[in-house]
Scaffold this motif. Structure first.
Motif, PDB file in Angstrom:
ATOM      1  N   LEU A 135      -1.555  -0.666  -5.295  1.00 34.16           N
ATOM      2  CA  LEU A 135      -2.031  -0.644  -3.913  1.00 34.16           C
ATOM      3  C   LEU A 135      -2.498  -2.007  -3.411  1.00 34.16           C
ATOM      4  CD1 LEU A 135      -4.201   2.613  -3.842  1.00 34.16           C
ATOM      5  CD2 LEU A 135      -1.961   2.276  -2.770  1.00 34.16           C
ATOM      6  N   GLY A 156       0.803  -1.221   0.000  1.00 29.13           N
ATOM      7  CA  GLY A 156       0.000   0.000   0.000  1.00 29.13           C
ATOM      8  C   GLY A 156       0.831   1.264   0.000  1.00 29.13           C
ATOM      9  N   TRP A 191      -4.342   0.616   1.532  1.00 29.71           N
ATOM     10  CA  TRP A 191      -4.076  -0.383   0.508  1.00 29.71           C
ATOM     11  C   TRP A 191      -5.408  -0.876  -0.022  1.00 29.71           C
ATOM     12  CZ3 TRP A 191      -3.378  -0.710   5.697  1.00 29.71           C
ATOM     13  CH2 TRP A 191      -4.219  -1.586   6.387  1.00 29.71           C
TER      14      TRP A 191
END
Length: 145
Positions: free
Chosen positions: A142, A9, A87
């Motif tokens: 992410l 993330g 994330w």
């Protein structure tokens, strides 16, 4: 004990200001959502997905929060810098399922954590539509392993 996420993330620093605090001098519970929102917006804007002149720069910028859940672990006392770590747990056809933590700048304290689900909308119909390939490519950075 909850520990800060370091393996995936993004981390976006945010400032806690005096007017974010409640009467007890701690960050008001409603401000956590604002800090998470600002961090996610900054991250996407740095990648060209934002609003300029009231219009989305890309179709993926037109999305809304469908669900928001947060668990508070410790209060943020006073002003200063904190980090928002976030994330993607899942990237669906029309939705994005974020996980997040609000931590101290040194990542020693996890103040809160939760999840947030965003849905991409068609601006004309206000109905869910698929993310673009470009948006999916950006979002893939992410994704949790």
């Amino acid at each position: 004990m909850t520990t800060a996420v370091h393996s995936h993330g993004a981390v976006v620093p945010q400032s806690v200001h005096f007017d974010d605090l409640d009467a007890m001098g701690v960050l008001h519970n409603s401000r956590y959502a604002v800090l998470v929102e600002r961090a996610i917006v900054v991250w996407w804007a740095e990648r060209g997905v934002s609003f300029t002149g009231g219009r989305p720069t890309t179709p993926d910028a037109f999305n809304v929060v469908r669900e928001y859940q947060i668990t508070f672990h410790r209060p943020i006392r006073g002003t200063g810098e904190i980090d928002v770590r976030f994330w993607l747990d899942r990237m669906g056809t029309t939705s994005a399922d974020y996980g997040f933590q609000v931590t101290s700048a040194d990542a020693e304290i996890v103040y809160a954590e939760g999840r947030r689900i965003n849905v991409r909308l068609d601006p004309a119909t206000m109905r869910p539509v698929p993310w673009t390939e470009n948006g999916r490519a950006i979002a893939s950075t992410l994704l949790r392993d």
